[in-house]
Design a protein around this motif. Structure first.
Motif, PDB file in Angstrom:
ATOM      1  N   LEU A   4      -3.534  -0.554   4.378  1.00  0.00           N
ATOM      2  CA  LEU A   4      -2.175  -0.199   3.986  1.00  0.00           C
ATOM      3  C   LEU A   4      -2.129   0.267   2.534  1.00  0.00           C
ATOM      4  O   LEU A   4      -1.461   1.252   2.196  1.00  0.00           O
ATOM      5  CB  LEU A   4      -1.251  -1.398   4.189  1.00  0.00           C
ATOM      6  CG  LEU A   4       0.244  -1.175   3.945  1.00  0.00           C
ATOM      7  CD1 LEU A   4       0.777  -0.050   4.826  1.00  0.00           C
ATOM      8  CD2 LEU A   4       1.022  -2.459   4.204  1.00  0.00           C
ATOM      9  N   GLU A   5      -2.843  -0.427   1.657  1.00  0.00           N
ATOM     10  CA  GLU A   5      -2.890  -0.039   0.251  1.00  0.00           C
ATOM     11  C   GLU A   5      -3.495   1.350   0.080  1.00  0.00           C
ATOM     12  O   GLU A   5      -3.009   2.158  -0.721  1.00  0.00           O
ATOM     13  CB  GLU A   5      -3.701  -1.067  -0.536  1.00  0.00           C
ATOM     14  CG  GLU A   5      -3.003  -2.406  -0.702  1.00  0.00           C
ATOM     15  CD  GLU A   5      -3.912  -3.456  -1.311  1.00  0.00           C
ATOM     16  OE1 GLU A   5      -5.073  -3.114  -1.629  1.00  0.00           O
ATOM     17  OE2 GLU A   5      -3.465  -4.603  -1.470  1.00  0.00           O
ATOM     18  N   GLU A  51      -3.547   3.786   2.327  1.00  0.00           N
ATOM     19  CA  GLU A  51      -2.615   4.779   2.860  1.00  0.00           C
ATOM     20  C   GLU A  51      -1.480   5.051   1.875  1.00  0.00           C
ATOM     21  O   GLU A  51      -1.077   6.199   1.669  1.00  0.00           O
ATOM     22  CB  GLU A  51      -2.044   4.287   4.193  1.00  0.00           C
ATOM     23  CG  GLU A  51      -3.037   4.275   5.339  1.00  0.00           C
ATOM     24  CD  GLU A  51      -3.424   5.676   5.772  1.00  0.00           C
ATOM     25  OE1 GLU A  51      -2.524   6.502   5.990  1.00  0.00           O
ATOM     26  OE2 GLU A  51      -4.636   5.945   5.873  1.00  0.00           O
ATOM     27  N   MET A  52      -0.962   4.009   1.261  1.00  0.00           N
ATOM     28  CA  MET A  52       0.127   4.175   0.306  1.00  0.00           C
ATOM     29  C   MET A  52      -0.339   4.933  -0.934  1.00  0.00           C
ATOM     30  O   MET A  52       0.361   5.811  -1.443  1.00  0.00           O
ATOM     31  CB  MET A  52       0.690   2.809  -0.087  1.00  0.00           C
ATOM     32  CG  MET A  52       1.437   2.101   1.028  1.00  0.00           C
ATOM     33  SD  MET A  52       1.945   0.420   0.585  1.00  0.00           S
ATOM     34  CE  MET A  52       3.050   0.746  -0.789  1.00  0.00           C
ATOM     35  N   SER A  81      -0.602   8.696  -0.350  1.00  0.00           N
ATOM     36  CA  SER A  81       0.611   9.419   0.030  1.00  0.00           C
ATOM     37  C   SER A  81       1.388   9.879  -1.200  1.00  0.00           C
ATOM     38  O   SER A  81       1.833   9.060  -2.008  1.00  0.00           O
ATOM     39  CB  SER A  81       1.506   8.527   0.900  1.00  0.00           C
ATOM     40  OG  SER A  81       2.747   9.158   1.149  1.00  0.00           O
ATOM     41  N   LEU A  96       5.071   8.592  -1.335  1.00  0.00           N
ATOM     42  CA  LEU A  96       5.342   7.218  -1.749  1.00  0.00           C
ATOM     43  C   LEU A  96       5.038   7.007  -3.232  1.00  0.00           C
ATOM     44  O   LEU A  96       4.677   5.908  -3.650  1.00  0.00           O
ATOM     45  CB  LEU A  96       4.516   6.249  -0.896  1.00  0.00           C
ATOM     46  CG  LEU A  96       4.782   6.285   0.609  1.00  0.00           C
ATOM     47  CD1 LEU A  96       3.886   5.291   1.336  1.00  0.00           C
ATOM     48  CD2 LEU A  96       6.249   5.997   0.918  1.00  0.00           C
ATOM     49  N   LEU A  99       6.237   4.043  -5.152  1.00  0.00           N
ATOM     50  CA  LEU A  99       5.650   2.747  -4.825  1.00  0.00           C
ATOM     51  C   LEU A  99       4.248   2.584  -5.401  1.00  0.00           C
ATOM     52  O   LEU A  99       3.677   1.492  -5.321  1.00  0.00           O
ATOM     53  CB  LEU A  99       5.593   2.559  -3.302  1.00  0.00           C
ATOM     54  CG  LEU A  99       6.934   2.543  -2.571  1.00  0.00           C
ATOM     55  CD1 LEU A  99       6.708   2.395  -1.073  1.00  0.00           C
ATOM     56  CD2 LEU A  99       7.817   1.413  -3.083  1.00  0.00           C
ATOM     57  N   HIS A 100       3.701   3.639  -5.972  1.00  0.00           N
ATOM     58  CA  HIS A 100       2.355   3.544  -6.532  1.00  0.00           C
ATOM     59  C   HIS A 100       2.341   2.586  -7.728  1.00  0.00           C
ATOM     60  O   HIS A 100       3.195   2.655  -8.612  1.00  0.00           O
ATOM     61  CB  HIS A 100       1.867   4.922  -6.976  1.00  0.00           C
ATOM     62  CG  HIS A 100       1.598   5.844  -5.830  1.00  0.00           C
ATOM     63  ND1 HIS A 100       1.290   7.180  -5.991  1.00  0.00           N
ATOM     64  CD2 HIS A 100       1.586   5.624  -4.485  1.00  0.00           C
ATOM     65  CE1 HIS A 100       1.104   7.737  -4.809  1.00  0.00           C
ATOM     66  NE2 HIS A 100       1.283   6.809  -3.880  1.00  0.00           N
ATOM     67  N   THR A 135       1.193  -6.315  -1.641  1.00  0.00           N
ATOM     68  CA  THR A 135       1.270  -5.213  -0.680  1.00  0.00           C
ATOM     69  C   THR A 135       2.421  -5.385   0.295  1.00  0.00           C
ATOM     70  O   THR A 135       3.224  -4.479   0.506  1.00  0.00           O
ATOM     71  CB  THR A 135      -0.053  -5.101   0.103  1.00  0.00           C
ATOM     72  OG1 THR A 135      -1.136  -4.983  -0.824  1.00  0.00           O
ATOM     73  CG2 THR A 135      -0.042  -3.875   1.016  1.00  0.00           C
ATOM     74  N   VAL A 176      10.964   5.624  -0.022  1.00  0.00           N
ATOM     75  CA  VAL A 176       9.982   6.106   0.959  1.00  0.00           C
ATOM     76  C   VAL A 176      10.152   7.594   1.269  1.00  0.00           C
ATOM     77  O   VAL A 176       9.587   8.099   2.234  1.00  0.00           O
ATOM     78  CB  VAL A 176      10.052   5.279   2.261  1.00  0.00           C
ATOM     79  CG1 VAL A 176       9.736   3.826   1.982  1.00  0.00           C
ATOM     80  CG2 VAL A 176      11.409   5.409   2.938  1.00  0.00           C
TER      81      VAL A 176
END
Length: 263
Positions: free
Chosen positions: A92-93, A95-96, A99, A102, A105-106, A121, A145
């Motif tokens: 998940l980390e 993928e984020m 992106s 996102l 959210l970084h 996370t 998002v």
């Protein structure tokens, strides 16, 4: 979804005791929880849940080895579940981080009530409990998002009437600004709509004692300031309300697609 399917299968095939109860579970309970048919398939080297589990674990983002059947105990199963969860978080980390949508959210840290902020996370985010207005909460989530109504996202996709891909620099503001219609532009810079300007002035006046930099936003620091005011508990509710109202103003005017501007 593959990771959670594995956890479901583990919980279904094996009896994994609750935390703190591992030592009380007799080793034989795990073996007893495995259906006899599965034992027969495994013994004969045939396909079954066990083979699927081995394959799925080896194809995780961070592969996990499944111990041999005789070595499985309740404690081993509990540790296996932790390894699967850890692999899921790493995936998940990754993928984020990869992106671009996102970006807000970084490197995000979660503000905690009794601890210093830290990177988590998966957690019940602070704003979900702080923002009591559901519409404001949804607007902030859409902002975070990149599911908002602004052209930088809406023109990312082809539609029934717009088949061509629109380059990011061509996703211009619907109010006639010669600027890309991004979150930062809509919240901080667009002055083409009088109502938007008045709304922003009131927002800045209410925020300046909490975040002084809000009075000197520029294209070079806008994203960092936005991340900051979303982060702090004292400001996030105001940001959510502001985003909701700004999105509402933009929703009243249709986007101007490149082919329409050319005409």
């Amino acid at each position: 979804m593959r990771v959670w399917s594995i956890v479901f299968v583990l919980n279904g095939l094996f009896i994994v005791p609750k935390p703190g109860m591992e030592s009380r579970a007799p080793p034989s309970r795990t073996a007893c929880a495995i259906p006899e048919s599965l034992r027969t398939l495994l013994k004969n080297g045939l396909q079954g849940y066990w083979m699927d589990l081995v394959y799925a674990l080896k194809n995780l983002c961070s592969p996990v080895d499944l111990p041999a059947l005789p070595d499985l105990t309740s404690l081993v199963c509990a540790e296996l579940g932790k390894a699967v969860y850890s692999s899921a978080m790493k995936h998940l980390e990754a993928e984020m981080a990869a992106s671009t949508r996102l970006y807000l959210l970084h490197d995000r840290r979660e503000p905690l009530a009794k601890e210093a902020p830290k990177k988590i996370t998966v957690v019940f985010r602070h704003y979900l409990g702080l923002i009591t207005n559901a519409k404001h909460r949804k607007a902030l989530t859409r902002l975070l998002v990149s599911q908002h109504p602004l052209a930088v996202e809406r023109m990312r996709y082809k539609s029934r009437y717009h088949r061509a891909t629109v380059a990011r620099d061509d996703r211009l503001c619907r109010f006639g600004c010669n600027a890309t219609e991004t979150v930062e532009h809509a919240l901080f810079f667009c002055e083409a709509d009088p109502g938007l300007g008045d709304l922003r002035a009131k927002f800045v006046a209410a925020m300046q004692h909490l975040e002084p930099r809000i009075c000197s936003v520029s294209p070079w620091n806008a994203t960092n300031i936005l991340k900051s005011i979303i982060f702090w508990r004292d400001t996030v509710c105001r940001v959510a309300k502001f985003a909701y109202r700004v999105f509402g103003i933009f929703d009243t005017v249709p986007m101007v697609w490149p082919e329409a501007r050319a005409e």
